[in-house]
Every structure is written in C-alpha cells, then in structure tokens.
Design a protein around this motif. Structure first.
Motif, PDB file in Angstrom:
ATOM      1  N   LEU A 156       0.981  -1.277   0.027  1.00  0.00           N
ATOM      2  CA  LEU A 156      -0.008  -0.099  -0.190  1.00  0.00           C
ATOM      3  C   LEU A 156       1.079   1.200  -0.080  1.00  0.00           C
ATOM      4  N   PRO A 157       1.725   1.392   0.876  1.00  0.00           N
ATOM      5  CA  PRO A 157       2.655   2.564   0.910  1.00  0.00           C
ATOM      6  C   PRO A 157       3.338   2.697  -0.390  1.00  0.00           C
ATOM      7  N   TYR A 208       1.245   3.864  -3.228  1.00  0.00           N
ATOM      8  CA  TYR A 208       1.153   5.228  -3.087  1.00  0.00           C
ATOM      9  C   TYR A 208       2.178   6.078  -3.394  1.00  0.00           C
ATOM     10  N   GLY A 209       3.205   5.399  -3.108  1.00  0.00           N
ATOM     11  CA  GLY A 209       4.713   6.441  -3.389  1.00  0.00           C
ATOM     12  C   GLY A 209       5.008   6.326  -4.967  1.00  0.00           C
ATOM     13  N   ARG A 210       4.567   5.176  -5.622  1.00  0.00           N
ATOM     14  CA  ARG A 210       4.860   5.183  -6.996  1.00  0.00           C
ATOM     15  C   ARG A 210       3.763   6.151  -7.693  1.00  0.00           C
ATOM     16  N   MET A 211       2.365   6.404  -7.156  1.00  0.00           N
ATOM     17  CA  MET A 211       1.557   7.332  -7.847  1.00  0.00           C
ATOM     18  C   MET A 211       1.697   8.671  -7.331  1.00  0.00           C
ATOM     19  N   SER A 212       2.685   9.142  -6.294  1.00  0.00           N
ATOM     20  CA  SER A 212       2.879  10.412  -5.752  1.00  0.00           C
ATOM     21  C   SER A 212       3.458  11.380  -6.710  1.00  0.00           C
ATOM     22  N   SER A 229       8.395   9.040  -4.958  1.00  0.00           N
ATOM     23  CA  SER A 229       8.319   8.168  -6.242  1.00  0.00           C
ATOM     24  C   SER A 229       9.603   7.554  -6.507  1.00  0.00           C
ATOM     25  N   ARG A 231      -1.177  -0.440  -8.339  1.00  0.00           N
ATOM     26  CA  ARG A 231      -1.150   0.865  -8.973  1.00  0.00           C
ATOM     27  C   ARG A 231      -1.507   0.852 -10.541  1.00  0.00           C
ATOM     28  N   ARG A 263     -11.792  12.310  -1.582  1.00  0.00           N
ATOM     29  CA  ARG A 263     -10.814  11.633  -2.375  1.00  0.00           C
ATOM     30  C   ARG A 263     -10.729  10.331  -1.769  1.00  0.00           C
ATOM     31  N   LEU A 264     -10.615  10.056  -0.606  1.00  0.00           N
ATOM     32  CA  LEU A 264     -10.620   8.598   0.280  1.00  0.00           C
ATOM     33  C   LEU A 264     -11.915   8.167  -0.101  1.00  0.00           C
ATOM     34  N   LEU A 292     -12.086   6.761  -3.441  1.00  0.00           N
ATOM     35  CA  LEU A 292     -11.089   5.454  -4.038  1.00  0.00           C
ATOM     36  C   LEU A 292     -11.586   4.407  -3.146  1.00  0.00           C
TER      37      LEU A 292
END
Length: 274
Positions: A83-84, A87-91, A97, A163, A184-185, A188
């Motif tokens: 999950l994190p 999130y980092g890949r899409m940040s 990222s 992702r 936004r949450l 999702l």
C-alpha cells in the motif's frame, strides 16, 4: 448496367482444407504431453510402495502446512507493505516516487533466491548487532527469514498490480465523484477500488500461484516445507517418487487456485455479461 453488376462484392477466401502445419504440430505436442502423463501414471502404479507412503506421508502433510503458512503470511504482509509502495509510485513527490521505484526495481529485478540468501545469510551474519536491538530471535529462524524475504518480494509485485489497477480506472470517475461532493478517500474506497479489483484479480491470482511455486526455495535454507520434506524423503529412500508426488501436490494446488480465481472473477463480473 444493373445494380448487382455495379456493386463489386469480394468473395470470402476459400476455407482451408486438409491438415495445416500448425494443426499437425499442435496435435503432436498434445500427444507428447498425453504420453508423458500416461507414462508417469503407469510408473506410479507399477512402483507403488505402501511402505514409502506410510513412512513419509505424515511428513508431506506437515510440509504442506508449512508451505501454506509461509505463502499465506507472506501474501498478507506483502499486501500491507504494497500500500505505501503503490502510494509512493503514484505520488507526485519525486522523493517518494524515486524511493518506491528503487524498491520495486530491486525486488522485481533480482531473483527471489538471491533475496532469500541476503536475508538468511546476509542479515543473519550480524548477530551481535541483532542481539543488541532484540531482533536475533527473528532472524535466527529460517522460516521467519523466508517469510520476510517473500513478503518484501511480493510487496513489490503487488504494489505494481495495485498501481496499474487504480490507474486503469478512467479519470472521469474521480471527477464525477468529486462533483458529487465525495472526499478523495471516499472516492477511492467506494468508486475506484471496486472497479480496480476486477482488473487486479487475475494478476493477484497469478502472483499467488507464483508464490506457491517459488515457496520451494526455502527448502535450501533448511525450512522443512513440502519441498524440504521431499528432499529429506529422497535422501533417505533414493526413490524418485519422492519428487513425483510433491510435483503432483504442487500441480493440484495451482489448479485449485486457478479455478478459484476464475470462479471469483465470474461472480464479480456478472453485471458485465450481456
């Protein structure tokens, strides 16, 4: 000139006759696999050894439980870790990222066997430091090291699956939910994820199947899983049945998972069928 003469209609190409090369090759390959399977069955019937089963079947069952525990725990922990990372890949933050990309790049670009060695032999070599921070009890156990390595590995793959599934949902879904006043949450959880699950289900199923097959790696680091007990049985009996039967067990597990994923996919996509 009549209308039928003015309009030129192309005739469909003539239907192929006979046996084309591709069909012959396909039937030949299927025949070879059928003969191979029949040969394995014939050998198992001919070489049936009741004493072998009485002696090693309990160990196989215990090893199967270890394999299922290893894969189940690793997949759950991997899902949490992913999950994190996803999130980092899409940040849009370049630091987050970049770190997430490096994590995914390393664990997807190196063999799982090497990663397991790095955890078991690499981290395990720092015993004084681990005892100081109170983590030696964890890294001295081969099973825990296997779970740790497998969790980190599958987290990278699951992060990319998650992702890709989220980004496959059209941008208009986010904009439509925002126009309705959804946070936004909430968007999702109630709009995007239900659609993303459909896209991600089959890749998640493939990842689970790959983890089942890759779990045999932990036998190398002295974990007595299904493959570990098969190695022990062969070392004591020198009977090739030890490996044939374990291959059949892995095949049965994979087929059960494959059909289970297909059943779930049919259930959650009923509204898409017309």
């Amino acid at each position: 000139m009549s209308v039928s003469q003015a309009i030129a209609i192309d005739k469909p190409p003539p239907q192929g006759r006979g046996w084309p090369r591709a069909r012959i090759l396909g039937y030949a390959l299927v025949g070879i696999w059928v003969l191979f399977g029949a040969g394995i069955v014939a050998y198992l019937v001919y070489a049936w050894n009741a004493e072998f089963f009485a002696r090693y079947a309990p160990a196989y069952l215990q090893g199967l439980g270890t394999t299922l525990s290893l894969v189940s725990i690793s997949m759950v922990l991997g899902a949490i870790f992913s999950l994190p990372v996803a999130y980092g890949r899409m940040s849009k933050n370049r630091l987050l990222s970049g770190l997430a990309y490096c994590y995914v790049y390393f664990f997807r670009g190196t063999p799982l066997l090497v990663q397991t060695y790095l955890v078991y032999y690499g981290i395990g070599s720092f015993r004084p430091e681990l005892e100081t921070v109170g983590l030696w009890w964890f890294f001295r156990e081969a099973f825990y090291c296997g779970v740790f390595a497998f969790s980190l590995n599958t987290a990278a793959y699951q992060a990319e699956i998650l992702r890709g599934a989220i980004e496959s949902v059209p941008r208009g879904q986010w904009e439509g939910a925002a126009s309705l006043g959804l946070h936004r949450l909430q968007t999702l959880r109630k709009v995007v994820l239900p659609q993303a699950i459909i896209v991600a289900l089959r890749p998640y199923g493939n990842e689970l199947i790959l983890m089942i097959k890759a779990s045999a790696i932990v036998a190398i680091i002295t974990v007595y899983d299904l493959m570990g007990n098969a190695k022990l049985a062969y070392a004591k009996s020198f009977d090739i049945q030890a490996y044939i039967w374990v291959a059949i067990v892995y095949l049965v597990m994979v087929e059960i998972l494959r059909h289970g994923v297909e059943w779930i996919e049919r259930r959650i996509t009923v509204h898409l069928h017309r």
